[in-house]
Write a protein that holds these residues in place. Structure first.
Motif, PDB file in Angstrom:
ATOM      1  N   PHE A  91       0.855  -1.191   0.000  1.00 20.52           N
ATOM      2  CA  PHE A  91       0.000   0.000   0.000  1.00 20.52           C
ATOM      3  C   PHE A  91       0.885   1.233   0.000  1.00 20.52           C
ATOM      4  CE2 PHE A  91      -2.033   3.498   2.255  1.00 20.52           C
ATOM      5  CZ  PHE A  91      -3.171   3.659   1.487  1.00 20.52           C
ATOM      6  N   VAL A  92       0.618   2.160  -0.912  1.00 21.92           N
ATOM      7  CA  VAL A  92       1.387   3.401  -1.024  1.00 21.92           C
ATOM      8  C   VAL A  92       0.418   4.568  -1.084  1.00 21.92           C
ATOM      9  CG1 VAL A  92       3.174   4.656  -2.279  1.00 21.92           C
ATOM     10  CG2 VAL A  92       3.084   2.151  -2.437  1.00 21.92           C
ATOM     11  N   GLN A  93       0.730   5.645  -0.351  1.00 18.89           N
ATOM     12  CA  GLN A  93      -0.053   6.867  -0.486  1.00 18.89           C
ATOM     13  C   GLN A  93       0.840   7.994  -0.991  1.00 18.89           C
ATOM     14  OE1 GLN A  93      -1.093   9.817   2.538  1.00 18.89           O
ATOM     15  NE2 GLN A  93      -3.233   9.213   2.313  1.00 18.89           N
ATOM     16  N   VAL A  94       0.324   8.753  -1.951  1.00 17.39           N
ATOM     17  CA  VAL A  94       0.977   9.994  -2.352  1.00 17.39           C
ATOM     18  C   VAL A  94      -0.055  11.109  -2.271  1.00 17.39           C
ATOM     19  CG1 VAL A  94       2.724   8.975  -3.856  1.00 17.39           C
ATOM     20  CG2 VAL A  94       0.480   9.602  -4.812  1.00 17.39           C
ATOM     21  N   MET A  95       0.431  12.339  -2.157  1.00 19.13           N
ATOM     22  CA  MET A  95      -0.441  13.500  -2.095  1.00 19.13           C
ATOM     23  C   MET A  95      -0.252  14.325  -3.356  1.00 19.13           C
ATOM     24  SD  MET A  95      -1.489  15.424   1.280  1.00 19.13           S
ATOM     25  CE  MET A  95       0.083  16.029   1.855  1.00 19.13           C
ATOM     26  N   GLY A  96      -1.372  14.816  -3.885  1.00 19.94           N
ATOM     27  CA  GLY A  96      -1.310  15.674  -5.052  1.00 19.94           C
ATOM     28  C   GLY A  96      -0.750  17.044  -4.722  1.00 19.94           C
ATOM     29  N   ARG A  97      -0.391  17.786  -5.777  1.00 16.61           N
ATOM     30  CA  ARG A  97       0.189  19.120  -5.584  1.00 16.61           C
ATOM     31  C   ARG A  97      -0.684  20.249  -6.143  1.00 16.61           C
ATOM     32  NH1 ARG A  97       6.254  18.506  -7.809  1.00 16.61           N
ATOM     33  NH2 ARG A  97       5.112  17.726  -9.618  1.00 16.61           N
ATOM     34  N   VAL A  98      -1.670  19.917  -6.974  1.00 20.84           N
ATOM     35  CA  VAL A  98      -2.544  20.940  -7.540  1.00 20.84           C
ATOM     36  C   VAL A  98      -3.537  21.387  -6.463  1.00 20.84           C
ATOM     37  CG1 VAL A  98      -4.226  21.479  -9.329  1.00 20.84           C
ATOM     38  CG2 VAL A  98      -2.320  19.919  -9.829  1.00 20.84           C
ATOM     39  N   PHE A  99      -3.524  22.667  -6.105  1.00 20.40           N
ATOM     40  CA  PHE A  99      -4.352  23.233  -5.033  1.00 20.40           C
ATOM     41  C   PHE A  99      -4.022  22.626  -3.664  1.00 20.40           C
ATOM     42  CE2 PHE A  99      -7.367  23.023  -8.767  1.00 20.40           C
ATOM     43  CZ  PHE A  99      -7.085  24.300  -9.209  1.00 20.40           C
ATOM     44  N   MET A 100      -2.849  22.043  -3.524  1.00 18.14           N
ATOM     45  CA  MET A 100      -2.447  21.387  -2.276  1.00 18.14           C
ATOM     46  C   MET A 100      -1.079  21.911  -1.863  1.00 18.14           C
ATOM     47  SD  MET A 100      -4.854  18.923  -1.585  1.00 18.14           S
ATOM     48  CE  MET A 100      -4.104  17.519  -0.783  1.00 18.14           C
ATOM     49  N   ASP A 101      -0.505  21.322  -0.813  1.00 24.50           N
ATOM     50  CA  ASP A 101       0.835  21.706  -0.375  1.00 24.50           C
ATOM     51  C   ASP A 101       1.864  21.324  -1.440  1.00 24.50           C
ATOM     52  OD1 ASP A 101      -0.216  22.575   2.038  1.00 24.50           O
ATOM     53  OD2 ASP A 101       0.023  20.606   2.978  1.00 24.50           O
ATOM     54  N   PRO A 102       2.914  22.128  -1.611  1.00 25.62           N
ATOM     55  CA  PRO A 102       3.921  21.864  -2.645  1.00 25.62           C
ATOM     56  C   PRO A 102       4.917  20.781  -2.222  1.00 25.62           C
ATOM     57  CG  PRO A 102       4.484  23.867  -1.474  1.00 25.62           C
ATOM     58  CD  PRO A 102       3.166  23.392  -0.910  1.00 25.62           C
ATOM     59  N   LEU A 103       4.481  19.549  -2.219  1.00 21.13           N
ATOM     60  CA  LEU A 103       5.347  18.443  -1.842  1.00 21.13           C
ATOM     61  C   LEU A 103       6.199  18.005  -3.037  1.00 21.13           C
ATOM     62  CD1 LEU A 103       2.969  16.258   0.357  1.00 21.13           C
ATOM     63  CD2 LEU A 103       4.423  18.179   1.025  1.00 21.13           C
ATOM     64  N   ASP A 104       6.978  16.947  -2.827  1.00 21.82           N
ATOM     65  CA  ASP A 104       7.802  16.414  -3.909  1.00 21.82           C
ATOM     66  C   ASP A 104       6.914  15.786  -4.984  1.00 21.82           C
ATOM     67  OD1 ASP A 104       9.965  17.250  -2.453  1.00 21.82           O
ATOM     68  OD2 ASP A 104      10.504  15.256  -1.715  1.00 21.82           O
ATOM     69  N   ASP A 105       7.490  15.526  -6.136  1.00 16.07           N
ATOM     70  CA  ASP A 105       6.775  14.991  -7.291  1.00 16.07           C
ATOM     71  C   ASP A 105       6.190  13.611  -6.980  1.00 16.07           C
ATOM     72  OD1 ASP A 105       5.966  13.960  -9.711  1.00 16.07           O
ATOM     73  OD2 ASP A 105       7.789  14.490 -10.787  1.00 16.07           O
ATOM     74  N   PRO A 106       4.848  13.448  -6.999  1.00 12.37           N
ATOM     75  CA  PRO A 106       4.274  12.130  -6.687  1.00 12.37           C
ATOM     76  C   PRO A 106       4.547  11.096  -7.774  1.00 12.37           C
ATOM     77  CG  PRO A 106       2.550  13.666  -7.356  1.00 12.37           C
ATOM     78  CD  PRO A 106       3.805  14.472  -7.214  1.00 12.37           C
ATOM     79  N   PHE A 107       4.693  11.530  -9.027  1.00  6.57           N
ATOM     80  CA  PHE A 107       4.936  10.600 -10.128  1.00  6.57           C
ATOM     81  C   PHE A 107       6.288   9.904  -9.956  1.00  6.57           C
ATOM     82  CE2 PHE A 107       1.856  13.623 -11.671  1.00  6.57           C
ATOM     83  CZ  PHE A 107       1.010  12.896 -12.487  1.00  6.57           C
ATOM     84  N   ARG A 108       7.339  10.694  -9.754  1.00 10.34           N
ATOM     85  CA  ARG A 108       8.673  10.119  -9.607  1.00 10.34           C
ATOM     86  C   ARG A 108       8.844   9.406  -8.272  1.00 10.34           C
ATOM     87  NH1 ARG A 108       7.591  13.806 -13.711  1.00 10.34           N
ATOM     88  NH2 ARG A 108       9.002  13.346 -15.439  1.00 10.34           N
ATOM     89  N   THR A 109       8.128   9.888  -7.249  1.00 12.69           N
ATOM     90  CA  THR A 109       8.162   9.186  -5.963  1.00 12.69           C
ATOM     91  C   THR A 109       7.639   7.767  -6.123  1.00 12.69           C
ATOM     92  OG1 THR A 109       7.898  11.229  -4.689  1.00 12.69           O
ATOM     93  CG2 THR A 109       7.257   9.172  -3.603  1.00 12.69           C
ATOM     94  N   LEU A 110       6.547   7.618  -6.843  1.00 13.81           N
ATOM     95  CA  LEU A 110       5.989   6.289  -7.074  1.00 13.81           C
ATOM     96  C   LEU A 110       6.930   5.442  -7.920  1.00 13.81           C
ATOM     97  CD1 LEU A 110       2.296   7.361  -7.569  1.00 13.81           C
ATOM     98  CD2 LEU A 110       3.091   5.696  -5.882  1.00 13.81           C
TER      99      LEU A 110
END
Length: 252
Positions: free
Chosen positions: A109-128
């Protein structure tokens, strides 16, 4: 493997709905995961809310943009099956993925958070990409905690054929688009909220409405009232996703 994913548990009505209904249906599932980032009075997760979810039959609790609203969560992240978004910057307490076992099979199980209208976290695509390259399991379920439906869909298509299922959370509004993507990944844009729908996304109507009418900050209060239990059922078999279907129960 039969899995139930419970949408954002919102405050006392959400906790009550899980406590009332999940024990009755728990024997039908190998694993149960719940998003609990709003479980503690509508913001964050504390030990009491976590204990209530676990006692009802939840195996793993995921968080979101309110992950660190309660100090107690730091201890939970150290010792319990509690997952925050994997694309927080390096050094953030906790972990963004968890491996579960059931019936001789494994689920990542993996969770990532989006960045559009959200906090500016690291890239979810490359993190995955990095996690999928490093970790192996019979099945992979990715939760995308994001505001924009386009970002959830983009991540799902980016992962199509590489993971078993992608489920969206955060907006507290369930979507009727549960489907199989072209390369076999199961997908739903948002599982919805487990809480009272006589509200504004789980918040007290008058105080949330005042934000729009006055354009000024207002006290946050979680709404009270009869709850609805929103979840998504997933069936995995033979290394692939077999079926996906929304599940709804309403408090009498």
């Amino acid at each position: 493997m039969r899995l139930l994913f419970i949408g954002d548990v919102m405050g006392e009505p959400g906790l009550r709905a899980v406590g009332l209904h999940l024990p009755d249906i728990r024997p039908a599932y190998d694993l149960v995961i719940a998003n609990g980032e709003n479980a503690a009075s509508g913001k964050g997760l504390d030990r009491r809310a976590y204990r209530m979810l676990k006692e009802a039959g939840v195996d793993l609790v995921s968080l979101g943009n309110h992950a660190f609203d309660h100090k107690e969560v730091y201890g939970l992240l150290e010792t319990e099956p509690v997952v925050r978004a994997a694309n927080y910057p390096p050094g953030t307490p906790g972990r963004g993925w968890w491996r579960l076992e059931a019936g001789g099979e494994s689920l990542l199980f993996v969770q990532v958070m989006g960045r559009v209208f959200m906090d500016p976290l690291d890239d979810p695509f490359r993190t995955l990409d990095r996690i999928l390259e490093a970790e192996e399991a019979d099945y992979v379920l990715v939760e995308v905690h994001a505001e924009a439906t386009s970002e959830k869909m983009a991540l799902a298509h980016y992962l199509d054929g590489r993971v078993t299922a992608v489920l969206g959370t955060h907006t507290h509004v369930p979507t009727l688009d549960a489907m199989r993507l072209p390369k076999g990944t199961l997908y739903q844009t948002d599982v919805g909220m487990t809480g009272t729908y006589h509200s504004i996304i789980g918040g007290e109507i008058q105080t949330f409405l005042a934000r729009f009418l006055t354009a000024r900050p207002q006290p946050f209060r979680a709404a009270e009232g009869p709850a609805r239990f929103h979840a998504t059922e997933l069936v995995f078999e033979g290394g692939k996703g077999v079926s996906i279907s929304p599940y709804v129960w309403e408090e009498p």
